[in-house]
Design an enzyme around this catalytic site. Structure first.
Site, short mmCIF file in Angstrom:
data_model
loop_
_atom_site.label_atom_id
_atom_site.label_comp_id
_atom_site.label_asym_id
_atom_site.label_seq_id
_atom_site.Cartn_x
_atom_site.Cartn_y
_atom_site.Cartn_z
N ARG A 86 0.82 -1.21 0.00
CA ARG A 86 0.00 0.00 0.00
C ARG A 86 0.85 1.26 0.00
O ARG A 86 0.57 2.23 -0.72
CB ARG A 86 -0.93 -0.01 1.22
CG ARG A 86 -2.07 0.98 1.14
CD ARG A 86 -3.22 0.58 2.04
NE ARG A 86 -2.88 0.66 3.45
CZ ARG A 86 -3.23 1.70 4.24
NH1 ARG A 86 -3.90 2.71 3.74
NH2 ARG A 86 -2.90 1.70 5.50
N MET A 105 -11.58 3.05 -4.41
CA MET A 105 -11.91 2.08 -3.37
C MET A 105 -10.68 1.62 -2.58
O MET A 105 -10.44 0.42 -2.39
CB MET A 105 -12.63 0.88 -3.97
CG MET A 105 -13.89 1.27 -4.73
SD MET A 105 -15.05 2.25 -3.75
CE MET A 105 -15.58 1.03 -2.55
N LEU A 129 -6.41 5.67 1.89
CA LEU A 129 -5.13 6.33 1.64
C LEU A 129 -4.22 6.22 2.85
O LEU A 129 -4.66 6.28 4.00
CB LEU A 129 -5.36 7.81 1.32
CG LEU A 129 -6.24 8.10 0.10
CD1 LEU A 129 -6.43 9.60 -0.04
CD2 LEU A 129 -5.65 7.51 -1.17
N HIS A 173 -19.08 10.76 -0.18
CA HIS A 173 -19.57 9.58 0.53
C HIS A 173 -21.10 9.61 0.52
O HIS A 173 -21.70 10.67 0.76
CB HIS A 173 -19.06 9.60 1.97
CG HIS A 173 -19.45 8.39 2.75
ND1 HIS A 173 -18.83 7.17 2.57
CD2 HIS A 173 -20.40 8.21 3.71
CE1 HIS A 173 -19.38 6.29 3.39
NE2 HIS A 173 -20.33 6.89 4.09
N VAL A 233 -10.92 7.40 8.21
CA VAL A 233 -11.83 7.08 7.11
C VAL A 233 -13.17 7.82 7.27
O VAL A 233 -13.76 7.81 8.35
CB VAL A 233 -12.09 5.55 7.07
CG1 VAL A 233 -13.11 5.20 5.99
CG2 VAL A 233 -10.78 4.81 6.81
#
Length: 202
Positions: free
Chosen positions: A66, A91, A94, A110, A145
């Site tokens: 990642r 999707m 970060l 969102h 998130v």
């Protein structure tokens, strides 16, 4: 001078299409799309970008750490001199390093009225909770998130007999209006952030 947008997507990119259409139709002034990036080669949004003759690239995330993937995405965005990063159905969560590379310069959309119903299966969450109003939120991205400072929200009434799919379709219609509106507000620079509040300057 036009503000340069970097679009990140993983699938069909309907919000990207809405942003591009708003720019073409001069409803979103002062912005241009500098680059479209995806982590998936089969993302329909990449094909849309190619049809629009926009720079579009895939940086495959499969099999890549990642941190390494986000570093490559960050480099591509810097290479294209991006002023504002817009997540349009991207999707992936970060890394903090990515977020810190673009402080208060990453937007996400969102399909709920945050802070309620973060995460996935949002419309079903709303139906299960019995709320009468759902909606969508455009917000700055921070290291948590679905958490950053809210820029724009659009309410969508929940109707008797709604399924998650029916509610999602109506929310998506509002997303396509809310995202260009939020981009216009941010690139105008006519705002301040006070704590967790976005405040428009008069």
């Amino acid at each position: 001078m036009l503000k340069r947008l970097g679009i990140l997507l993983s699938g069909r990119g309907s919000n990207f299409d809405a942003i591009a259409r708003s720019i073409r139709e001069k409803r979103l002034m002062g912005a241009e799309i500098a680059v479209v990036l995806s982590n998936r080669e089969d993302a329909v949004g990449l094909k849309t970008a190619e049809k629009l003759k926009l720079p579009a690239f895939c940086v495959p995330s499969k099999g890549m750490a990642r941190e390494a993937h986000d570093a490559e995405m960050t480099a591509r965005l810097h290479q294209h001199k991006v002023d504002l990063v817009c997540l349009a159905g991207y999707m992936r969560v970060l890394t903090p390093e990515f977020v810190r590379a673009f402080p208060q310069r990453i937007l996400n959309i969102h399909p709920s009225l945050l802070p309620v119903f973060p995460g996935l299966d949002v419309q079903q969450q709303a139906l299960d909770a019995g709320v009468k109003v759902a909606g969508c939120t455009v917000h700055f991205v921070d290291e948590e998130v679905d958490h950053g400072v809210i820029v724009v929200q659009r309410p969508v009434p929940v109707q008797d007999g709604d399924t998650a799919e029916m509610l999602a379709a109506r929310i998506l219609e509002q997303e396509h209006q809310a995202y260009p509106e939020a981009i216009a507000k941010v690139i105008s620079g006519k705002y301040v952030v006070r704590g967790r509040r976005y405040v428009q300057k008069t």
